[in-house]
Design a protein around this motif. Structure first.
Motif, PDB file in Angstrom:
ATOM      1  N   SER A  95       0.828  -1.191   0.000  1.00 39.29           N
ATOM      2  CA  SER A  95       0.000   0.000   0.000  1.00 39.29           C
ATOM      3  C   SER A  95       0.865   1.245   0.000  1.00 39.29           C
ATOM      4  CB  SER A  95      -0.914   0.009   1.242  1.00 39.29           C
ATOM      5  OG  SER A  95      -1.489   1.274   1.447  1.00 39.29           O
ATOM      6  N   ALA A  96       0.466   2.215  -0.807  1.00 38.30           N
ATOM      7  CA  ALA A  96       1.194   3.476  -0.839  1.00 38.30           C
ATOM      8  C   ALA A  96       1.039   4.251   0.454  1.00 38.30           C
ATOM      9  CB  ALA A  96       0.701   4.325  -2.014  1.00 38.30           C
ATOM     10  N   THR A  97       0.051   3.876   1.275  1.00 35.63           N
ATOM     11  CA  THR A  97      -0.178   4.581   2.542  1.00 35.63           C
ATOM     12  C   THR A  97       0.651   4.015   3.681  1.00 35.63           C
ATOM     13  OG1 THR A  97      -1.961   3.143   3.349  1.00 35.63           O
ATOM     14  CG2 THR A  97      -2.573   4.897   1.804  1.00 35.63           C
ATOM     15  N   GLY A  98       1.237   2.833   3.490  1.00 30.38           N
ATOM     16  CA  GLY A  98       1.953   2.167   4.565  1.00 30.38           C
ATOM     17  C   GLY A  98       1.054   1.404   5.517  1.00 30.38           C
ATOM     18  N   GLN A  99      -0.263   1.467   5.297  1.00 30.47           N
ATOM     19  CA  GLN A  99      -1.243   0.732   6.087  1.00 30.47           C
ATOM     20  C   GLN A  99      -2.146  -0.050   5.131  1.00 30.47           C
ATOM     21  OE1 GLN A  99      -1.588   0.220   9.213  1.00 30.47           O
ATOM     22  NE2 GLN A  99      -0.930   1.967  10.456  1.00 30.47           N
ATOM     23  N   PRO A 100      -2.876  -1.045   5.631  1.00 33.11           N
ATOM     24  CA  PRO A 100      -3.706  -1.865   4.744  1.00 33.11           C
ATOM     25  C   PRO A 100      -4.762  -1.062   3.986  1.00 33.11           C
ATOM     26  CG  PRO A 100      -3.432  -2.957   6.864  1.00 33.11           C
ATOM     27  CD  PRO A 100      -2.872  -1.573   7.020  1.00 33.11           C
ATOM     28  N   LEU A 101      -5.124  -1.596   2.844  1.00 36.78           N
ATOM     29  CA  LEU A 101      -6.268  -1.131   2.053  1.00 36.78           C
ATOM     30  C   LEU A 101      -7.184  -2.324   1.826  1.00 36.78           C
ATOM     31  CD1 LEU A 101      -4.392   0.942  -0.684  1.00 36.78           C
ATOM     32  CD2 LEU A 101      -5.701   1.885   1.221  1.00 36.78           C
ATOM     33  N   LEU A 102      -8.488  -2.091   1.909  1.00 37.46           N
ATOM     34  CA  LEU A 102      -9.461  -3.172   1.745  1.00 37.46           C
ATOM     35  C   LEU A 102     -10.522  -2.740   0.741  1.00 37.46           C
ATOM     36  CD1 LEU A 102     -10.990  -5.409   4.494  1.00 37.46           C
ATOM     37  CD2 LEU A 102     -12.518  -4.256   2.886  1.00 37.46           C
ATOM     38  N   ALA A 103     -10.822  -3.620  -0.220  1.00 38.47           N
ATOM     39  CA  ALA A 103     -11.810  -3.331  -1.267  1.00 38.47           C
ATOM     40  C   ALA A 103     -12.889  -4.407  -1.278  1.00 38.47           C
ATOM     41  CB  ALA A 103     -11.136  -3.263  -2.637  1.00 38.47           C
ATOM     42  N   ASN A 104     -14.113  -4.007  -1.629  1.00 41.31           N
ATOM     43  CA  ASN A 104     -15.231  -4.952  -1.694  1.00 41.31           C
ATOM     44  C   ASN A 104     -16.275  -4.421  -2.674  1.00 41.31           C
ATOM     45  OD1 ASN A 104     -17.477  -6.451   0.834  1.00 41.31           O
ATOM     46  ND2 ASN A 104     -16.759  -7.234  -1.104  1.00 41.31           N
ATOM     47  N   ASP A 105     -16.805  -5.312  -3.506  1.00 45.44           N
ATOM     48  CA  ASP A 105     -17.951  -4.956  -4.349  1.00 45.44           C
ATOM     49  C   ASP A 105     -18.811  -6.204  -4.568  1.00 45.44           C
ATOM     50  OD1 ASP A 105     -16.912  -5.693  -7.565  1.00 45.44           O
ATOM     51  OD2 ASP A 105     -15.398  -5.374  -6.027  1.00 45.44           O
ATOM     52  N   PRO A 106     -19.886  -6.342  -3.768  1.00 40.93           N
ATOM     53  CA  PRO A 106     -20.779  -7.504  -3.908  1.00 40.93           C
ATOM     54  C   PRO A 106     -21.581  -7.434  -5.205  1.00 40.93           C
ATOM     55  CG  PRO A 106     -21.016  -6.428  -1.759  1.00 40.93           C
ATOM     56  CD  PRO A 106     -20.249  -5.502  -2.621  1.00 40.93           C
ATOM     57  N   HIS A 107     -21.640  -8.555  -5.916  1.00 39.66           N
ATOM     58  CA  HIS A 107     -22.358  -8.629  -7.190  1.00 39.66           C
ATOM     59  C   HIS A 107     -23.716  -9.278  -6.943  1.00 39.66           C
ATOM     60  CE1 HIS A 107     -17.965  -9.219  -8.636  1.00 39.66           C
ATOM     61  NE2 HIS A 107     -18.213  -7.953  -8.320  1.00 39.66           N
ATOM     62  N   LEU A 108     -24.752  -8.468  -7.035  1.00 35.13           N
ATOM     63  CA  LEU A 108     -26.098  -8.916  -6.700  1.00 35.13           C
ATOM     64  C   LEU A 108     -27.071  -8.464  -7.780  1.00 35.13           C
ATOM     65  CD1 LEU A 108     -25.948  -7.952  -2.901  1.00 35.13           C
ATOM     66  CD2 LEU A 108     -25.597 -10.231  -3.896  1.00 35.13           C
ATOM     67  N   GLY A 109     -28.330  -8.833  -7.624  1.00 39.57           N
ATOM     68  CA  GLY A 109     -29.336  -8.429  -8.581  1.00 39.57           C
ATOM     69  C   GLY A 109     -29.510  -6.917  -8.596  1.00 39.57           C
ATOM     70  N   ILE A 110     -30.050  -6.410  -9.698  1.00 37.98           N
ATOM     71  CA  ILE A 110     -30.211  -4.959  -9.844  1.00 37.98           C
ATOM     72  C   ILE A 110     -31.664  -4.577  -9.617  1.00 37.98           C
ATOM     73  CG2 ILE A 110     -28.238  -4.717 -11.369  1.00 37.98           C
ATOM     74  CD1 ILE A 110     -30.181  -4.702 -13.738  1.00 37.98           C
ATOM     75  N   SER A 111     -31.870  -3.412  -9.023  1.00 36.41           N
ATOM     76  CA  SER A 111     -33.220  -2.940  -8.734  1.00 36.41           C
ATOM     77  C   SER A 111     -33.165  -1.450  -8.451  1.00 36.41           C
ATOM     78  CB  SER A 111     -33.802  -3.682  -7.527  1.00 36.41           C
ATOM     79  OG  SER A 111     -33.025  -3.445  -6.360  1.00 36.41           O
ATOM     80  N   GLN A 112     -34.328  -0.830  -8.408  1.00 32.48           N
ATOM     81  CA  GLN A 112     -34.460   0.582  -8.055  1.00 32.48           C
ATOM     82  C   GLN A 112     -35.536   0.695  -6.977  1.00 32.48           C
ATOM     83  OE1 GLN A 112     -32.659   3.274  -9.431  1.00 32.48           O
ATOM     84  NE2 GLN A 112     -33.621   4.425  -7.780  1.00 32.48           N
ATOM     85  N   PRO A 113     -35.226   1.095  -5.753  1.00 36.80           N
ATOM     86  CA  PRO A 113     -33.885   1.433  -5.264  1.00 36.80           C
ATOM     87  C   PRO A 113     -32.999   0.202  -5.148  1.00 36.80           C
ATOM     88  CG  PRO A 113     -35.430   1.371  -3.443  1.00 36.80           C
ATOM     89  CD  PRO A 113     -36.242   1.204  -4.698  1.00 36.80           C
ATOM     90  N   GLY A 114     -31.709   0.441  -4.956  1.00 37.73           N
ATOM     91  CA  GLY A 114     -30.761  -0.661  -4.865  1.00 37.73           C
ATOM     92  C   GLY A 114     -30.852  -1.390  -3.541  1.00 37.73           C
ATOM     93  N   ILE A 115     -30.080  -2.444  -3.422  1.00 35.90           N
ATOM     94  CA  ILE A 115     -30.139  -3.333  -2.269  1.00 35.90           C
ATOM     95  C   ILE A 115     -29.604  -2.673  -1.010  1.00 35.90           C
ATOM     96  CG2 ILE A 115     -29.089  -5.444  -1.339  1.00 35.90           C
ATOM     97  CD1 ILE A 115     -29.318  -6.527  -4.293  1.00 35.90           C
ATOM     98  N   TRP A 116     -28.595  -1.807  -1.159  1.00 32.34           N
ATOM     99  CA  TRP A 116     -27.887  -1.276  -0.001  1.00 32.34           C
ATOM    100  C   TRP A 116     -28.298   0.154   0.322  1.00 32.34           C
ATOM    101  CZ3 TRP A 116     -25.216  -4.848   2.518  1.00 32.34           C
ATOM    102  CH2 TRP A 116     -24.650  -5.908   1.816  1.00 32.34           C
ATOM    103  N   MET A 117     -28.109   0.524   1.584  1.00 35.47           N
ATOM    104  CA  MET A 117     -28.140   1.911   2.048  1.00 35.47           C
ATOM    105  C   MET A 117     -26.806   2.201   2.724  1.00 35.47           C
ATOM    106  SD  MET A 117     -31.821   2.163   3.963  1.00 35.47           S
ATOM    107  CE  MET A 117     -31.600   3.918   4.326  1.00 35.47           C
ATOM    108  N   GLN A 118     -26.253   3.388   2.478  1.00 32.20           N
ATOM    109  CA  GLN A 118     -25.070   3.821   3.229  1.00 32.20           C
ATOM    110  C   GLN A 118     -25.527   4.501   4.520  1.00 32.20           C
ATOM    111  OE1 GLN A 118     -24.951   5.258  -0.447  1.00 32.20           O
ATOM    112  NE2 GLN A 118     -22.727   5.415  -0.725  1.00 32.20           N
TER     113      GLN A 118
END
Length: 873
Positions: free
Chosen positions: A316-339
């Motif tokens: 990592s360019a930051t010197g600390q861990p980086l974590l990535a995630n992108d769940p692949h699920l069905g599409i809809s409006q509104p979407g599955i997730w809320m932030q």
């Protein structure tokens, strides 16, 4: 040989089937669509306020019954809420209140689905789904889980429900969501019931259902077995190649039921395969058709998976861990997730949360994200946690080892809008509920037929489902445990409660550690049967033992020497692992590509991590394109135009690529020409990772039997015949769909992201659909590509599943993290936040993810202060 491509309209099974699949006359009579839709159109055109009326207040002050102190809800310019309070209970009450503000109709439909009560809202069109879900008993199991949960979890669920209900108590039904007004115009007399904690728990069953593993493959193998040998079926299900696609955990084994990452293991499995007669196949085919008509909740089929990876500080360019995630699920409006974010102003014994990320409407806490100490992400592990059992039924008994055993019987009543109540009689064996009883065609099969000897059936079989999610579990404890975890040991303790659906969990912390844990209930079978096909329920040797792989024996790793961990639904570990997880892994193309890119980048920045999530390289193209370029008998320059696009193609699939459009059209037609004549319609190739592997093997055998078209007489087609025809058909198809000039083709023109509201967005009334749906966005990517915007080759090119969100967490500076949602946080079509993240998502952009108080306040646009009811100003 068929000269023209067979076109099948883009489609997917979802709640839209409650409308679209119904006979048109039924839809007309049930919803009085004509007159009432016209009335609605007039209202929509003449009064924007009608649509905006339910959009909630997000600035100022409101009273909230039950609060102990004041709560701040700070929203940024995309409406994302960050909630601040002084107790966990107040955070949960406020989260329930805010979720109801933004998404209550979605929450209400979800609880009707999971309780088997869709028919109450949508009439007879929802009855089949209700029968399946009542038969499985999702809501019953959720209610049984209550007693198993920790006191803190029950308190959180109760407080969340109080917050939801406080919102409902303040408003009339038409003020909660415009959907209720529209349904009211169709004659529905409805007032939402109070939210209950079990409504939240039941949604976890829906999550488990759509991520349940290989049950569809069990049935598909049986369907193929009528026409094909075991060897031919094996060609359609190639074995996982760990050399080409490294497993998640590269080393380790089980010692005294404890997984040790530096130990070695051994294999003790003994797969077996039953024989299936025509009646068994008929029963299973009918069952599959019924299950396919059930609504998608998170999505199903090819493309349902995820990417996640984590790199340590050295990478990592930051010197600390980086974590990535992108769940692949069905599409809809509104979407599955809320932030959302949940923040204690001060961490105390009464206030323990400082967490942000993505959650489901109706569920307290954060499902995926980070707190002040750790970050975590999920991908679907996909172990075999379901088994279908063929059962011999005699009256009120089922047969095992030659002896009758009593069926468990129960009766439930389903209320049907504009119809008579339906009385559902549910039968269960020791393996589970008889799903085949739901089928209209098979509702009496097996009930009275005599049994001559084990394995023989006079007129068919019943089919029971055994599934880990049909036993009460403590997954809700795990969610809140992850939210509070401060280190690896606490993370693993929380993960040990995550029973269903089993997930790959990646981890990083502020101390620089990275890790991986596989949690979940994974059954141990008596015979070692891998569960690849339905089992004979009349033989007790096929039963589960009642034990599960011990949590400490599940694969895990902390700080691997490699310095990074990649999970993308590939095999977790190699075949030396002594317990059986599954043989139906994702083939590993995405994980291999991610590993290659991580190795190339060296030290990664947050921006480089986001770019990696957007990678569109097609892993099958380097294998197939050389064969396509070698085809010489295309004839006229008209047909060679497409081939010429491939000559200098870099194998990537951005939305504006002409070569990608042609390649994917060739791929679709190749699959049709090769397999549609050999396989039944229900198991035609979807074109995903398994078919990459299948076709790769077939390309090496130019005269192999799969290439021959069984429908042509006195002609034996070869590989090159099929490739040539697929290329000509693709050219004709793109001419018809797009342009005569090949330079004008684009992949995005074919590969459309259409986001549909799951109920009214499929009403069949165009103005209503335009109100709720957000369509016509061309996107890049594809199945088994890192940017996993999947499509189903048997149905069309439209997107069927996609990254439902993307996030990259910087452990060095949480405020430097980035995230994006597929749609927006709001479920109200009149809100500016209904789909305000979609264009950014399609363009590959991300939002800043503010976490610290200073960053949240700086990004804040609206602040809503919630005060205890009756408190002085």
């Amino acid at each position: 040989m068929t000269e023209q491509p067979a076109t099948t309209p883009d489609d997917d099974f979802s709640l839209r089937t409650l409308f679209r699949k119904a006979p048109r006359g039924l839809r007309w009579s049930a919803y009085v669509a004509a007159a009432l839709a016209l009335l609605l159109v007039v209202l929509l055109v003449t009064a924007v306020a009608f649509v905006r009326r339910p959009v909630p207040e997000t600035d100022g002050a409101l009273e909230l019954a039950g609060l102990e102190g004041h709560v701040e809800v700070i929203r940024d310019d995309h409406g994302i809420p960050q909630i601040y309070a002084d107790t966990d209970a107040d955070l949960m009450r406020a989260q329930g209140f805010v979720a109801a503000q933004d998404r209550f109709f979605e929450m209400d439909v979800r609880r009707h689905v999971t309780a088997g009560r869709l028919s109450e809202l949508f009439g007879e069109d929802g009855l089949e789904t209700d029968k399946y879900i009542r038969t499985m008993g999702w809501r019953r199991v959720a209610e049984q889980e209550w007693a198993l949960l920790e006191t803190e979890t029950r308190d959180a669920l109760t407080a969340y429900a109080q917050g939801v209900n406080a919102y409902l108590d303040q408003l009339g039904t038409s003020e909660i969501a415009v959907e209720y007004t529209i349904l009211g115009l169709t004659g529905l007399d409805y007032e939402p019931e109070p939210w209950e904690p079990a409504d939240s728990l039941a949604w976890l069953k829906a999550m488990a259902w759509d991520l349940r593993g290989n049950m569809d493959d069990e049935i598909a193998r049986v369907m193929a077995s009528l026409d094909h040998t075991e060897e031919e079926i094996a060609e359609l299900y190639p074995a996982y190649d760990p050399e080409a696609h490294p497993p998640i955990v590269g080393t380790g084994g089980v010692v005294d039921e404890v997984f040790e990452q530096n130990a070695s293991g051994n294999s003790t499995r003994n797969p077996r395969r039953p024989a299936f007669d025509a009646e068994a196949v008929r029963t299973l085919v009918d069952l599959k058709a019924g299950l396919d008509r059930m609504p998608e909740l998170l999505g199903r089929g090819e493309g349902i998976g995820s990417n996640s990876w984590v790199v340590d500080g050295e990478h990592s360019a930051t010197g600390q861990p980086l974590l990535a995630n992108d769940p692949h699920l069905g599409i809809s409006q509104p979407g599955i997730w809320m932030q959302t974010g949940l923040h204690c102003r001060e961490i105390t014994p009464d206030c323990t949360l400082d967490v942000a990320g993505f959650t489901f409407s109706g569920v307290p806490g954060v499902i995926i994200g980070h707190n002040a100490d750790i970050a975590w992400g999920f991908t679907n592990l996909g172990p075999d946690v379901t088994d279908l059992y063929l059962e011999q039924i005699e009256g009120a008994t089922w047969i095992q080892d030659g002896k009758p055993r009593p069926l468990t019987l129960r009766t439930e009543t389903i209320k049907v809008r504009d119809g008579d109540d339906f009385v559902l009689h549910i039968r269960e064996t020791a393996h589970g509920p008889l799903l085949s009883d739901v089928s209209r065609e098979l509702s009496t099969v097996g009930a009275n037929a005599p049994t001559d000897q084990p394995g023989e059936r006079g007129n068919g079989y019943a089919v029971a489902l055994q599934w880990t999610a049909l036993r009460p579990t403590t997954t809700a404890d795990a969610v809140l445990g992850l939210n509070r975890a401060g280190d690896w040991d606490e993370f693993r303790a929380a993960a040990s409660e995550f029973a269903v659906p089993a997930q790959n969990m990646v981890y990083a912390d502020r101390d620089g550690h990275i890790g991986y844990q596989a949690p979940g209930l994974v059954p141990i079978r008596k015979s070692g049967n891998t569960g690849a096909m339905p089992a004979e329920g009349w033989l007790s040797a096929n039963d589960w033992t009642g034990d599960f792989i011990p949590f400490d024996g599940l694969p895990n790793v902390l700080d691997p020497e490699e310095g990074f961990i990649v999970t993308a639904n590939q095999a977790v570990i190699d075949d030396d692992y002594p317990y059986f997880l599954t043989d139906d892994w994702d083939a590993g193309y995405r994980s291999t590509r991610i590993r290659e890119l991580l190795a190339e980048e060296g030290e990664l920045s947050v921006e480089e991590m986001t770019r990696l999530q957007l990678d569109t390289a097609n892993p099958m193209a380097p294998t197939l394109v050389p064969y396509l370029l070698d085809v010489e008998d295309l004839g006229s320059p008209y047909y060679r135009d497409g081939q010429e696009l491939l000559a200098d193609w870099d194998f990537t699939q951005p939305a504006d690529s002409a070569a990608a459009a042609y390649y994917n059209a060739v791929w679709s037609n190749l699959l049709r020409l090769t397999f549609h004549d050999e396989l039944r319609e229900g198991i035609w190739p979807d074109g995903g990772d398994r078919w990459f592997a299948v076709v790769t093997d077939l390309l090496a055998d130019p005269a192999g039997p799969w290439w021959d078209d069984s429908e042509t007489e006195d002609v034996t087609e070869s590989r090159d015949d099929i490739l040539s025809q697929a290329m000509r058909d693709a050219r004709d198809e793109l001419t018809m769909r797009q342009s005569l000039d090949a330079a004008d083709w684009t992949w995005g023109h074919l590969h459309q992201l259409d986001l549909h509201h799951s109920t009214l967005g499929e009403s069949g009334v165009a103005p209503i659909e335009r109100l709720f749906n957000r369509d016509d966005r061309g996107v890049g990517g594809g199945p088994s590509i890192v940017d996993a915007t999947s499509w189903n080759a048997a149905l069309g090119y439209g997107v069927t599943a996609a990254p439902s969100m993307r996030m990259v967490v910087s452990l060095a500076d949480f405020d430097a993290s980035r995230y994006i949602n597929l749609t927006g946080v709001s479920g109200h079509p009149g809100s500016s936040h209904y789909g305000d993240q979609t264009e950014l998502f399609v363009n590959g952009d991300y939002l800043p993810w503010a976490f610290t108080r200073d960053a949240v306040v700086e990004a804040g646009v609206d602040t809503l202060v919630l005060t205890p009811a009756g408190a002085a100003d």
